[in-house]
Design an enzyme around this catalytic site. Structure first.
Site, PDB file in Angstrom:
ATOM      1  NE  ARG A 102      -9.949 -13.428   9.196  1.00  0.00           N
ATOM      2  CZ  ARG A 102      -8.815 -12.792   8.974  1.00  0.00           C
ATOM      3  NH1 ARG A 102      -7.723 -13.105   9.679  1.00  0.00           N
ATOM      4  NH2 ARG A 102      -8.721 -11.825   8.091  1.00  0.00           N
ATOM      5  CB  VAL A 152      -1.916 -14.418   8.523  1.00  0.00           C
ATOM      6  CG1 VAL A 152      -0.601 -15.030   8.029  1.00  0.00           C
ATOM      7  CG2 VAL A 152      -3.071 -14.816   7.616  1.00  0.00           C
ATOM      8  NE  ARG A 209       0.647 -12.064   6.234  1.00  0.00           N
ATOM      9  CZ  ARG A 209      -0.654 -11.821   6.141  1.00  0.00           C
ATOM     10  NH1 ARG A 209      -1.308 -12.181   5.046  1.00  0.00           N
ATOM     11  NH2 ARG A 209      -1.299 -11.203   7.107  1.00  0.00           N
ATOM     12  CG  LEU A 256      -6.411   8.314   6.326  1.00  0.00           C
ATOM     13  CD1 LEU A 256      -6.198   7.636   7.668  1.00  0.00           C
ATOM     14  CD2 LEU A 256      -6.757   9.780   6.555  1.00  0.00           C
ATOM     15  CE  LYS A 269      -3.109  -6.807   7.832  1.00  0.00           C
ATOM     16  NZ  LYS A 269      -4.072  -7.464   8.737  1.00  0.00           N
ATOM     17  CD  GLU A 302      -7.109  -5.269   9.676  1.00  0.00           C
ATOM     18  OE1 GLU A 302      -6.410  -6.277   9.597  1.00  0.00           O
ATOM     19  OE2 GLU A 302      -7.604  -4.706   8.671  1.00  0.00           O
ATOM     20  CG  ASN A 310      -9.886  -8.926  10.031  1.00  0.00           C
ATOM     21  OD1 ASN A 310     -10.781  -8.822   9.184  1.00  0.00           O
ATOM     22  ND2 ASN A 310      -8.688  -8.427   9.847  1.00  0.00           N
ATOM     23  N   GLY A 324      -8.190  -7.028   0.449  1.00  0.00           N
ATOM     24  CA  GLY A 324      -7.724  -5.944  -0.412  1.00  0.00           C
ATOM     25  C   GLY A 324      -8.572  -5.745  -1.666  1.00  0.00           C
TER      26      GLY A 324
HETATM   27  P1  ADP Z   1      -9.580  -5.559   3.557  1.00  0.00           P
HETATM   28  O1  ADP Z   1     -10.782  -6.003   4.325  1.00  0.00           O
HETATM   29  O2  ADP Z   1      -9.709  -5.807   2.091  1.00  0.00           O
HETATM   30  O3  ADP Z   1      -8.289  -6.033   4.140  1.00  0.00           O
HETATM   31  P2  ADP Z   1      -9.233  -2.945   4.838  1.00  0.00           P
HETATM   32  O4  ADP Z   1     -10.365  -2.032   5.057  1.00  0.00           O
HETATM   33  O5  ADP Z   1      -8.723  -3.706   6.033  1.00  0.00           O
HETATM   34  O6  ADP Z   1      -9.602  -3.969   3.654  1.00  0.00           O
HETATM   35  O7  ADP Z   1      -8.024  -2.164   4.190  1.00  0.00           O
HETATM   36  C1  ADP Z   1      -6.865  -2.839   3.750  1.00  0.00           C
HETATM   37  C2  ADP Z   1      -5.765  -1.848   3.437  1.00  0.00           C
HETATM   38  O8  ADP Z   1      -6.231  -0.886   2.462  1.00  0.00           O
HETATM   39  C3  ADP Z   1      -5.308  -1.011   4.618  1.00  0.00           C
HETATM   40  O9  ADP Z   1      -4.351  -1.673   5.411  1.00  0.00           O
HETATM   41  C4  ADP Z   1      -4.726   0.189   3.866  1.00  0.00           C
HETATM   42  O10 ADP Z   1      -3.471  -0.154   3.304  1.00  0.00           O
HETATM   43  C5  ADP Z   1      -5.686   0.400   2.715  1.00  0.00           C
HETATM   44  N1  ADP Z   1      -6.780   1.362   3.087  1.00  0.00           N
HETATM   45  C6  ADP Z   1      -8.023   1.040   3.521  1.00  0.00           C
HETATM   46  N2  ADP Z   1      -8.751   2.166   3.803  1.00  0.00           N
HETATM   47  C7  ADP Z   1      -7.942   3.224   3.549  1.00  0.00           C
HETATM   48  C8  ADP Z   1      -8.088   4.667   3.669  1.00  0.00           C
HETATM   49  N3  ADP Z   1      -9.206   5.229   4.096  1.00  0.00           N
HETATM   50  N4  ADP Z   1      -7.023   5.448   3.325  1.00  0.00           N
HETATM   51  C9  ADP Z   1      -5.861   4.876   2.888  1.00  0.00           C
HETATM   52  N5  ADP Z   1      -5.666   3.537   2.757  1.00  0.00           N
HETATM   53  C10 ADP Z   1      -6.685   2.709   3.082  1.00  0.00           C
END
Ligand code: ADP
Length: 449
Positions: free
Chosen positions: A291, A294, A337, A203, A237, A275, A289, A165
């Site tokens: 791996r 969690v 969690r 989004l 999460k 994801e 990911n 995040g």
């Molecule tokens: P990380 O690698 O830090 O977990 P992610 O790319 O998987 O980052 O994104 C984590 C969360 O951030 C997503 O589950 C969503 O809640 C938010 N997010 C990421 N990209 C977008 C997007 N393009 N629009 C809206 N929310 C986003």
């Protein structure tokens, strides 16, 4: 067949891997920092090695110390768990250079997916739908302004090396773009050592849906449906379930096949999670990911399979023990969690666990490494346990979760348990009608937790 596996991790995930090893007749080696000498994973493994002081950088993240621990104990393979070195391509390289086996994908696949720009490009080429955005990295503020204006606000600027995040900044209008761009870049540099960023359409009402895939490393792969992880705080999460309450079987099979074909196409080995954000019936890839996640137990519950066992088998060069058509969803599973944190501030609350009582009964699984009298050290992640419930359908699973939560006792420290008690009283949680923003908006209303 491996005789001995070293687990380069701690806490509940180290126990999870030790359990799989024991059932497979494989000896396990725990590693620990000086702060974890009394930890449960150390007690439960067949052998243990102290690999350094409390600081993660000098123990769980120390590649030379981990390799030495393998040499001392004669372990032939390393399971990385999640976090720490689980997505570190250099670690995989060093393991292989020492004639050991990494239980996971190749260094090359980790490298590709660890860089979000390259991951997106690779996935797009493999036919996976992606969030609209910049074609690759964005180097200058002028370029960022132009892309955002063409695409329309809001946009999100993301560090290509980001994770957990961190390294993401939203710009709702042209007024925010300069700050969002420079903050994402500097966070990318300071936290992950890489300033490269890219832009995506932000989004507004998506859900977080992720597809579990498994490859045999020889061009064959399957998918194990999706997990819905839309209840998040600070992009992290909190509560996960499988299957998603909003995905139809047609959608599941469609996106599942796209994902399985994509990883088969690159000869991926082991467990992976692709994801997506899901909005208006469409899936948009955000990251992969490489791996175990969690939240893997919810998938294990609905398919009745052991993902860690499967990871070990694939690392041994064995074929997958199930075919796509064997994978039939049975019921519904939910995971909470549980963190050692004081709510509603979510302030870390390490310390001594005066009393711990785990819930039990039909359809309840508690993955935790705490015990009566255990002192949670302040140096690591605040996750202290995962409560997983499984039932015939979502209402049954929710009722079981409420019952299991009422049995769970963790005294002496603050935990996020009150958050889950309160969440279960919410209509949106009962109906499954929420987006990735719901939890934060609800927390802003000052719920009684
Ligand atoms: P990380 O690698 O830090 O977990 P992610 O790319 O998987 O980052 O994104 C984590 C969360 O951030 C997503 O589950 C969503 O809640 C938010 N997010 C990421 N990209 C977008 C997007 N393009 N629009 C809206 N929310 C986003």
């Amino acid at each position: 067949m491996f005789n001995k596996i070293l687990i380069a991790n701690r806490g509940e995930i180290a126990l999870r891997v030790i359990r799989a090893c024991r059932e497979m007749g494989i000896k396990s080696v725990a590693v620990h920092s000086t702060a974890d000498a009394d930890a449960m994973h150390v007690r439960m493994a067949d052998e243990s090695v102290c690999i350094g002081p409390a600081a993660g950088t000098q123990s769980y993240l120390s590649i030379p110390n981990l390799i030495s621990a393998c040499e001392i104990t004669g372990a032939e393979a390393i399971h990385p768990g999640y976090g720490f070195l689980s997505e570190n391509a250099n670690f995989v390289q060093v393991i292989e250079d020492h004639g050991l086996k990494f239980i996971g994908p190749t260094a090359e696949h980790i490298r590709i997916m660890g860089d979000k720009i390259t991951a997106k490009e690779t996935m797009r080429k493999l036919g996976v739908p992606c969030v609209p955005g910049s074609d690759g990295g964005v180097e200058t503020i002028e370029e960022a302004r132009k892309i955002a204006a063409d695409m329309g606000y809001p946009v999100i600027i993301k560090a290509t090396a980001g994770g957990g995040g961190r390294g993401m900044k939203v710009a709702t209008s042209a007024d925010d773009i300069d700050v969002a761009f420079s903050t994402a870049r500097s966070e990318g540099q300071s936290v992950f050592g890489n300033p490269d960023v890219y832009i995506e359409k932000y989004l507004q009402l998506p859900r977080h849906i992720e597809v579990q895939v498994f490859g045999d490393g020889k061009g064959h792969a399957v998918h194990l449906g999706e997990r819905d992880c839309s209840l998040q705080r600070r992009h992290q999460k909190v509560f996960e379930e499988a299957p998603s309450p909003v995905i139809t079987d047609e959608q599941r099979q469609r996106i599942g096949k796209i994902c399985a074909d994509a990883v088969a196409g690159i000869g991926y080995a082991g467990a992976g999670t692709i994801e997506f954000l899901f909005e208006n019936g469409e899936f948009y890839f955000i990251e992969m990911n490489t791996r175990l996640q969690v939240e893997h137990p919810v998938t294990e519950a609905i398919f009745g399979i052991d993902l860690v066992r499967e990871q070990i088998r694939v690392a041994e060069g064995l074929p997958l023990s199930f075919a796509q058509e064997d994978l039939v969803i049975n019921g519904h599973a939910i995971e909470c969690r549980i963190n050692a944190e004081k709510v509603p501030e979510f302030r870390p609350s390490p310390g001594r666990v005066a009393q711990y009582h785990a819930p039990g009964g039909l359809g309840v699984r508690m993955d935790s490494a705490i015990y009566d009298g255990y002192t949670i050290p302040p140096h690591y992640d605040s996750l202290i346990g995962k409560l997983i419930v499984h039932g015939a359908d979502r209402p049954t699973a929710l009722a079981r979760l409420e019952r299991a939560l009422s049995e769970l006792v963790v005294d002496g420290i603050d935990t996020t348990l009150p958050l889950f008690h309160a969440l279960l009283r919410e209509e949106a949680v009962q109906t499954g009608d929420y987006t990735i923003h719901w939890l934060e908006q609800w927390l802003e209303t000052g719920p009684d937790i």
